[in-house]
Design a protein around this motif. Structure first.
Motif, mmCIF file in Angstrom:
data_model
loop_
_atom_site.group_PDB
_atom_site.id
_atom_site.type_symbol
_atom_site.label_atom_id
_atom_site.label_comp_id
_atom_site.label_asym_id
_atom_site.label_seq_id
_atom_site.Cartn_x
_atom_site.Cartn_y
_atom_site.Cartn_z
ATOM 1 N N HIS A 3 0.830 -1.210 0.000
ATOM 2 C CA HIS A 3 0.000 0.000 0.000
ATOM 3 C C HIS A 3 0.864 1.259 0.000
ATOM 4 C CE1 HIS A 3 -3.630 -2.288 0.392
ATOM 5 N NE2 HIS A 3 -3.131 -2.925 1.444
ATOM 6 N N THR A 4 1.879 1.269 0.828
ATOM 7 C CA THR A 4 2.800 2.402 0.860
ATOM 8 C C THR A 4 3.535 2.528 -0.468
ATOM 9 O OG1 THR A 4 3.103 2.055 3.229
ATOM 10 C CG2 THR A 4 4.717 3.436 2.125
ATOM 11 N N ALA A 5 3.964 1.410 -1.009
ATOM 12 C CA ALA A 5 4.705 1.428 -2.274
ATOM 13 C C ALA A 5 3.826 1.905 -3.428
ATOM 14 C CB ALA A 5 5.261 0.045 -2.568
ATOM 15 N N PHE A 6 2.570 1.481 -3.461
ATOM 16 C CA PHE A 6 1.691 1.934 -4.542
ATOM 17 C C PHE A 6 1.424 3.434 -4.457
ATOM 18 C CE2 PHE A 6 0.124 -2.496 -5.273
ATOM 19 C CZ PHE A 6 0.490 -2.545 -6.606
ATOM 20 N N PHE A 7 1.254 3.948 -3.254
ATOM 21 C CA PHE A 7 1.032 5.390 -3.119
ATOM 22 C C PHE A 7 2.273 6.173 -3.538
ATOM 23 C CE2 PHE A 7 0.897 9.419 -0.845
ATOM 24 C CZ PHE A 7 -0.297 9.908 -1.326
ATOM 25 N N LEU A 8 3.447 5.705 -3.118
ATOM 26 C CA LEU A 8 4.684 6.381 -3.524
ATOM 27 C C LEU A 8 4.890 6.284 -5.035
ATOM 28 C CD1 LEU A 8 7.187 5.382 -0.719
ATOM 29 C CD2 LEU A 8 6.144 7.599 -1.098
ATOM 30 N N ALA A 9 4.554 5.146 -5.615
ATOM 31 C CA ALA A 9 4.682 4.998 -7.068
ATOM 32 C C ALA A 9 3.749 5.960 -7.781
ATOM 33 C CB ALA A 9 4.382 3.562 -7.480
ATOM 34 N N TRP A 10 2.544 6.112 -7.275
ATOM 35 C CA TRP A 10 1.595 7.059 -7.887
ATOM 36 C C TRP A 10 2.132 8.477 -7.813
ATOM 37 C CZ3 TRP A 10 -1.298 10.999 -5.570
ATOM 38 C CH2 TRP A 10 -2.240 11.612 -6.418
ATOM 39 N N CYS A 11 2.642 8.871 -6.645
ATOM 40 C CA CYS A 11 3.213 10.217 -6.491
ATOM 41 C C CYS A 11 4.384 10.429 -7.441
ATOM 42 C CB CYS A 11 3.690 10.432 -5.061
ATOM 43 S SG CYS A 11 2.395 10.671 -3.859
ATOM 44 N N ASN A 12 5.244 9.438 -7.551
ATOM 45 C CA ASN A 12 6.429 9.587 -8.396
ATOM 46 C C ASN A 12 6.071 9.650 -9.869
ATOM 47 O OD1 ASN A 12 8.089 9.566 -6.152
ATOM 48 N ND2 ASN A 12 8.234 7.356 -6.169
ATOM 49 N N VAL A 13 5.137 8.820 -10.296
ATOM 50 C CA VAL A 13 4.739 8.854 -11.703
ATOM 51 C C VAL A 13 4.107 10.198 -12.038
ATOM 52 C CG1 VAL A 13 3.125 7.867 -13.377
ATOM 53 C CG2 VAL A 13 4.536 6.365 -11.987
ATOM 54 N N GLN A 14 3.248 10.707 -11.160
ATOM 55 C CA GLN A 14 2.634 12.010 -11.405
ATOM 56 C C GLN A 14 3.683 13.117 -11.466
ATOM 57 O OE1 GLN A 14 -0.576 12.542 -12.118
ATOM 58 N NE2 GLN A 14 -0.840 10.342 -12.008
#
Length: 96
Positions: free
Chosen positions: A47-58
């Motif tokens: 869950h933490t990794a998916f949120f960080l991945a979303w932030c980074n991609v954006q």
């Protein structure tokens, strides 16, 4: 969630918001955050990794510093970090 996880999430989210128009150099924080995302994904904190991945991609998609950059090495670095994040997410989810 531990305090360190919350701090990393808030710093990444704030850097994502700042890198769009206000402070373009904040995208460098997202470079570091993408490595943290890969580490979280590898150990299984999905869950933490998916949120960080979303932030980074954006941040990488909408950052003018990366989009306007004429240097292919910057775009290659972003592509490498995105691949690293999602490969680690795949390995971490397969473990669990």
């Amino acid at each position: 969630m531990q305090l360190s996880n919350i701090c990393i999430i808030m710093i990444s989210f704030t850097a994502m918001l700042l890198s769009v128009e206000v402070y373009e150099n904040a995208v460098f924080i997202n470079f570091i955050s993408s490595i943290a995302c890969a580490c979280y994904a590898y150990v299984g904190a999905q869950h933490t990794a998916f949120f960080l991945a979303w932030c980074n991609v954006q941040a990488f998609v909408f950052s003018p510093m990366i989009n306007i950059s004429e240097q292919p090495s910057v775009k290659l670095l972003v592509l490498f970090l995105l691949c690293l994040m999602f490969i680690a997410l795949g390995i971490g989810s397969r473990r669990n």
